[in-house]
Design an enzyme around this catalytic site. Structure first.
Site, short mmCIF file in Angstrom:
data_model
loop_
_atom_site.label_atom_id
_atom_site.label_comp_id
_atom_site.label_asym_id
_atom_site.label_seq_id
_atom_site.Cartn_x
_atom_site.Cartn_y
_atom_site.Cartn_z
N SER A 172 -2.47 7.22 -1.72
CA SER A 172 -1.37 6.20 -2.44
C SER A 172 -0.21 6.68 -1.60
O SER A 172 0.35 7.85 -1.77
CB SER A 172 -1.57 6.43 -3.96
N GLY A 173 0.32 5.62 -1.36
CA GLY A 173 1.78 5.68 -0.47
C GLY A 173 1.88 6.10 0.69
O GLY A 173 2.98 6.58 1.50
N SER B 27 2.92 0.06 -5.17
CA SER B 27 1.42 0.40 -5.07
C SER B 27 0.56 -0.69 -5.31
O SER B 27 0.77 -1.47 -6.21
CB SER B 27 1.02 1.48 -6.15
N SER B 28 -0.58 -0.90 -4.32
CA SER B 28 -1.56 -2.01 -4.60
C SER B 28 -2.33 -1.48 -5.72
O SER B 28 -3.15 -0.52 -5.67
CB SER B 28 -2.41 -2.32 -3.46
N ASN C 128 4.28 5.48 -5.42
CA ASN C 128 4.62 4.58 -4.54
C ASN C 128 5.30 3.60 -5.30
O ASN C 128 4.72 2.85 -6.44
CB ASN C 128 3.17 4.05 -3.84
N GLY D 7 -5.35 3.49 -2.62
CA GLY D 7 -5.23 4.78 -1.91
C GLY D 7 -5.59 5.78 -2.89
O GLY D 7 -5.36 5.63 -4.19
N1 ATP Z 1 5.32 1.73 9.04
C1 ATP Z 1 6.24 1.92 8.16
N2 ATP Z 1 7.57 1.75 8.16
C2 ATP Z 1 8.62 1.85 7.42
N3 ATP Z 1 8.26 2.03 6.06
C3 ATP Z 1 6.97 2.26 5.93
C4 ATP Z 1 6.06 2.20 6.66
N4 ATP Z 1 4.67 2.68 6.13
C5 ATP Z 1 4.92 2.62 4.90
N5 ATP Z 1 6.37 2.68 4.68
C6 ATP Z 1 7.03 2.98 3.40
O1 ATP Z 1 6.26 3.56 2.48
C7 ATP Z 1 6.11 2.91 1.17
C8 ATP Z 1 4.56 2.68 0.80
O2 ATP Z 1 3.75 2.36 1.72
P1 ATP Z 1 2.35 1.37 1.07
O3 ATP Z 1 2.67 0.67 -0.13
O4 ATP Z 1 1.87 0.58 2.52
O5 ATP Z 1 1.47 2.58 0.92
P2 ATP Z 1 -0.14 2.49 0.34
O6 ATP Z 1 -1.01 3.51 1.21
O7 ATP Z 1 -0.55 1.29 0.61
O8 ATP Z 1 -0.04 2.89 -1.08
P3 ATP Z 1 -1.03 2.47 -2.31
O9 ATP Z 1 -2.41 3.05 -2.08
O10 ATP Z 1 -0.54 3.07 -3.47
O11 ATP Z 1 -1.01 0.80 -2.23
C9 ATP Z 1 6.31 1.34 1.68
O12 ATP Z 1 6.93 0.85 0.64
C10 ATP Z 1 7.44 1.50 2.68
O13 ATP Z 1 8.74 1.87 2.03
#
Ligand code: ATP
Length: 945
Positions: free
Chosen positions: A306-307, A356-357, A353, A573
């Site tokens: 996650s995050g 977070s999804s 996060n 995640g």
């Molecule tokens: N390529 C990127 N460029 C800039 N910021 C990023 C990038 N990837 C992630 N982030 C930052 O990290 C944060 C968390 O990313 P994200 O929500 O995609 O995580 P996740 O793996 O989908 O988490 P979860 O499993 O909790 O949903 C985003 O809100 C953003 O601020």
């Protein structure tokens, strides 16, 4: 003539066999004599005639070879010997660590115990391969050995090469070995200090020239500090993407990085940039899909904790595909807008996060034959409870609704709602909820949700908030309650379109069946709160599903559908908090399944392919998670089955459930019984402690039939629709702890529904060619520039990154059938006397271009090439094609010029002819009329005289 490759053993040698043997002899002769010390082991096998360990598929045919003899030789004795050797090696390995190459073992498996089995229990990709804790029977397996570093310390001392040494604090530091004494080494560290370190704490370092390489495959030494330093170096240079063989690694920058602008899209599309990037992966998949050579359906599987950046990465992938496949209809814009809607309704802030999804999604983007996006479809995985803040949409509507909308909905501030003010935070730093609400309204318009429906959506959202504010008054000594007739219940009823009295009644009484009669039973305070929350949850979950349906309708794939698609999987995640509940359990279970998919595709199926094609392969151990999946999924004794059973059991509690788990599952090594209601699970990503508190309730997802009746009688269309989707009361719901069951809606339990959806997703992904993207969270603070080595290494380990690199180095990244290879590169051969069967052509091409023997393996049906080889062939192909086009251009130019000149000459001749003719005719006419005039004048003159 067609030649069956299954001709009986022992017949004369075919020309193919001769050829492959001579190839093998040449390979042997060219075998490098002295490899540098401690370089990663290369497989000892060389291109050779595939061993006849197993017979070829009966339908295997080689075209064009007319000598009528089979390619197999070796005989049954070899096969038996090989199997025995394989079995001996199996014994040497434990059951948990499964080696690359684990082969089939008969396992009991019901249809629903794996998403990879179809209705008949067969999966074409899996035939002959069953998963997990089973060892190879193959004879030619060799366990890959890490370089014998200890033997080479002297070499490092002599050459003054750098080494990594682990200091007592656990940190890795670069240094040079001065001398060794027994098990100790004396080191000069890179900061000039001297240190004495046990030789066991030393690892070889890569030369400077390899600092920050694009692909971890290029590292001479693949060890923890080298990998960490490489990624760290790149991260500090804002190169957040790296490759690990077939994997793309994305390290979350936690800040905006300028690598996603239009220039980058163009650069990757034109192939002028080739550094690792999600765009590069998307470009490769798009090209492969358009060529349609191997498959028409591709997928990006984005995984990580996650995050770690999965959702962001998924969005960038969609952005690139939208730029590539953008058509005039603007559907690509609609697809991008769906992210806004889904995130508003499906994401929430957690401690890990801010965005977070809380649901998993698979988005399939469909393309027409011309490569334009022609539609999309979204599938979601059960939405799970939010974290420390509720779903974004609640805060967005409270902050951003216009005054007219507020008045219509009787909307207050977020802090006025019980469901929102009980959580720790109302706002997220740097996030403007009001602005996001405006964007959401635009997105709803783009997705073509009409204003009327939008108003209903907002009414449902606000009704949920007001439901949470409904309070109860205890009316007797048995703790029975009645609903307080205040603004909360009145507004909630108005927004739902039902009468206040009906809502109050449903929230305080419950109808149950007593024989033929239905009697009303008063609810206690806790029961009333539970049913109120269940109703709110049901409305919200139904609203989310309805929105996904609307999006799918709007993005529906039209007639242009060509079967080409790219799917992007982005699921919640892996989570491990101090306190983990049912939600974390479901999330981590989904991640276990994804990990299994990863293992299957990057380890198991690869091995199966090598083996079926008679190719030597090198064994690499990897951590298999089948045991953990068994713990969760196995029937009848698995975590989910026991949860289901206990959820249906009268008077069962979370404690009895925890005891049941301990009683039945303690023999599974992935299970750990804890005191009281707790239990632990060894997930692939680490151990997680779960508290069963609330498990049964959350799994039951019980909603009174009273509410279904209430919703079906509402004047608004949406609540009626939600009620209609709920199964009818035809079946009896088992009694539950609070005895609310007899007339209640018999819903599938959340756990069962979750498993079903997960299997469906995985089954769908199984037919696609996957691209794995591993996202890494470099720190827990969600801050840029911080790279915590331990945290990163833990994630790399969980994602099996090092094993994948090892496999890719020892294995063959590219596999292509002889047919395809011959068709694509056959024209590069100048010789004309080569047999025209695809295998001979493949081998001739390899010989023609002097490909080093360690760079390929020739299988029965496929050619296996190491990294970079296919690229070299492609370059050569392009070069030759460019040359051919050049020659054709000149030839055509020359031909056309000559034709033009001839034509011009002809035209000029024709023109001069016609002009001459015209002039002559004109002259004739004029001279005749002139002489007539002269004659006339002469007559006139004569007459005058
Ligand atoms: N390529 C990127 N460029 C800039 N910021 C990023 C990038 N990837 C992630 N982030 C930052 O990290 C944060 C968390 O990313 P994200 O929500 O995609 O995580 P996740 O793996 O989908 O988490 P979860 O499993 O909790 O949903 C985003 O809100 C953003 O601020």
């Amino acid at each position: 003539m067609m030649l069956s490759a299954t001709t009986p053993m022992g017949t004369g040698r075919s020309s193919l066999e001769e050829m492959l043997n001579s190839l093998r002899r040449r390979d042997e002769a060219e075998k490098p004599k002295d490899l540098p010390p401690a370089l990663p082991a290369r497989p000892t096998s060389r291109g050779r005639l595939p061993s006849a360990r197993r017979s070829l598929p009966t339908d295997f045919k080689v075209c064009g070879n007319d000598d009528g003899k089979g390619v197999g030789n070796g005989g049954v004795a070899n096969e038996v010997k090989g199997k025995e050797e394989g079995k001996r090696k199996e014994k040497e390995l434990g059951s948990k660590m499964v080696s690359f190459g684990s082969k089939k073992m008969k396992r009991e498996r019901s249809v629903d115990s794996s998403p990879y089995v179809d209705e008949e229990g067969k999966n074409p990709q899996l035939q002959g391969l069953e998963t997990s804790n089973c060892m190879s029977e193959a004879g030619s397996t060799q366990k890959m050995k890490e370089p014998e570093w200890d033997d080479n310390i002297d070499y490092f001392i002599k050459k003054k090469l750098r080494v990594w040494c682990r200091l007592p604090c656990g940190r890795w530091e670069l240094g040079v070995i001065l001398s060794t004494s027994g098990e100790e080494a004396f080191i000069t560290l890179s900061n000039g200090n001297a240190a004495k370190v046990a030789t066991g704490e030393l690892l070889p370092a890569n030369p400077d020239i390899l600092e920050g390489v694009d692909d971890l495959m290029q590292l001479s030494y693949l060890n923890e500090p080298s990998v960490l330093q490489n990624l760290h170096f790149r991260y500090s240079q804002e190169m957040i993407y790296s490759k690990a063989g077939p994997l793309l690694i994305a390290v979350n920058p936690f800040k905006e990085v300028n690598i996603y602008e239009h220039d980058f899209v163009t650069a990757y599309r034109r192939k002028v940039m080739d550094s690792p990037h999600i765009y590069a992966i998307a470009d490769t998949a798009y090209d492969a899909m358009m060529r349609g050579e191997y498959n028409l359906v591709y997928s990006f599987l984005i995984y990580g904790e996650s995050g770690a950046g999965k959702t962001e990465t998924a969005k960038f992938a969609m952005q690139y595909l939208a730029a590539l496949g953008g058509g005039s209809g603007g559907i690509e814009y609609e697809i991008l807008q769906t992210n806004l809607i889904l995130e508003a309704f499906g994401n929430a802030k957690t401690s890990r996060n801010d965005n977070s999804s809380r649901f998993g999604k698979l988005i399939e983007i469909h393309f027409s034959t011309s490569g334009k996006i022609c539609g999309a479809k979204i599938q979601t995985l059960v939405q799970l409870a939010a974290g420390e803040r509720s779903y974004h949409i609640f805060y967005q509507i409270c902050a951003g609704a216009s005054s007219s909308l507020r008045a219509m909905l009787s909307l207050k501030r977020a802090s006025d709602y019980h469901y929102l003010n009980q959580r720790e935070c109302l706002a997220i730093d740097g996030v403007d909820d009001a602005q996001r609400f405006c964007k959401l309204m635009e997105a709803l318009d783009i997705i073509q949700i009409c204003k009327e429906d939008q108003e209903q959506v907002f009414a449902m959202l606000t009704a949920v908030l007001w439901l949470g504010n409904i309070s109860f008054q205890v009316i007797d000594s048995e703790n029975h309650v009645q609903v307080l007739n205040d603004e909360a219940v009145n507004i909630a009823a108005r927004l739902l379109g039902c009468s206040t009295q009906e809502l109050m009644l449903a929230l305080s009484m419950h109808k149950i069946q007593a024989g033929k009669d239905i009697i009303a039973k008063k609810l206690t305070l806790q029961q009333a709160i539970d049913v109120r929350d269940a109703l709110a949850k049901f409305i919200y979950a139904s609203l989310f599903d309805w929105l996904v349906e609307q999006i799918n309708m709007s993005l529906e794939v039209g007639k242009q559908c060509s079967g080409r698609s790219i799917s992007i999987l982005d699921i919640y995640g892996f989570e491990s908090f101090k306190k983990n509940s049912f939600e974390q359990f479901c999330i981590n279970y989904a991640n276990e399944r994804l990990q299994q998919h990863f293992n299957r595709h990057l380890f198991k199926l690869k091995q199966e392919e090598y083996e079926l094609d008679g190719v030597d392969w090198t064994k690499v151990d990897f951590e298999d998670n089948q045991e953990c999946l068994n713990l969760i999924e196995k029937k009848p004794i698995g975590l989910l089955s026991l949860l289901e059973e206990e959820s249906n059991f009268p008077k069962a509690t979370d404690l009895t459930f925890a005891n049941k788990l301990k009683q039945h599952l303690s023999t599974n090594p992935c299970f750990k019984g804890e005191r009281g209601r707790a239990f632990g699970v060894h997930h692939y990503a680490g151990e997680v402690q779960y508290d069963t508190n609330g498990f049964l309730e959350k799994n039951r997802d019980l909603l009174h039939s009273d509410f279904i009746q209430l919703l079906s009688s509402c004047s608004l269309q949406l609540p009626r629709l939600f009620a209609s989707k709920r199964p009818h009361n035809s079946q009896k719901m088992p009694n539950t702890s609070c005895q609310l069951g007899s007339l209640d809606s018999p819903m599938q339990s959340v756990g069962t529904k979750f498993k079903g959806q997960l299997f469906k997703l995985m089954h769908q992904l199984e037919n696609t060619t996957p691209h794995f993207i591993c996202c890494i969270r470099p720190n827990n603070k969600q801050l840029p520039g911080i790279y915590e080595e331990d945290l990163v290494f833990q994630q790399l380990k969980c994602c099996g990154v090092l094993e994948v690199v090892r496999i890719s180095r020892s294995g063959y990244l590219t596999r292509v059938t002889h047919q395809e290879f011959a068709e694509r590169y056959g024209f590069l051969l100048l010789e004309t006397n080569i047999p025209q069967d695809p295998l001979s052509v493949s081998v001739a091409i390899l010989q023609r271009f002097n490909v080093l023997p360690e760079m390929y393996q020739v299988g029965y049906t496929k050619l296996f090439l190491r990294t970079g080889q296919i690229g070299a062939f492609e370059d050569r192909r392009k070069q030759v094609l460019r040359g051919v086009v050049g020659v054709q251009k000149r030839f055509r130019g020359c031909k056309d010029r000559r034709y033009f000149h001839e034509l011009k000459k002809g035209v000029v001749a024709l023109q001069s002819c016609i002009r001459g003719e015209n002039s002559r005719r004109h002259y004739d006419i004029t001279s005749r009329s002139a002489s007539r005039m002269v004659g006339a004048e002469a007559i006139q003159r004569n007459e005058k005289l």
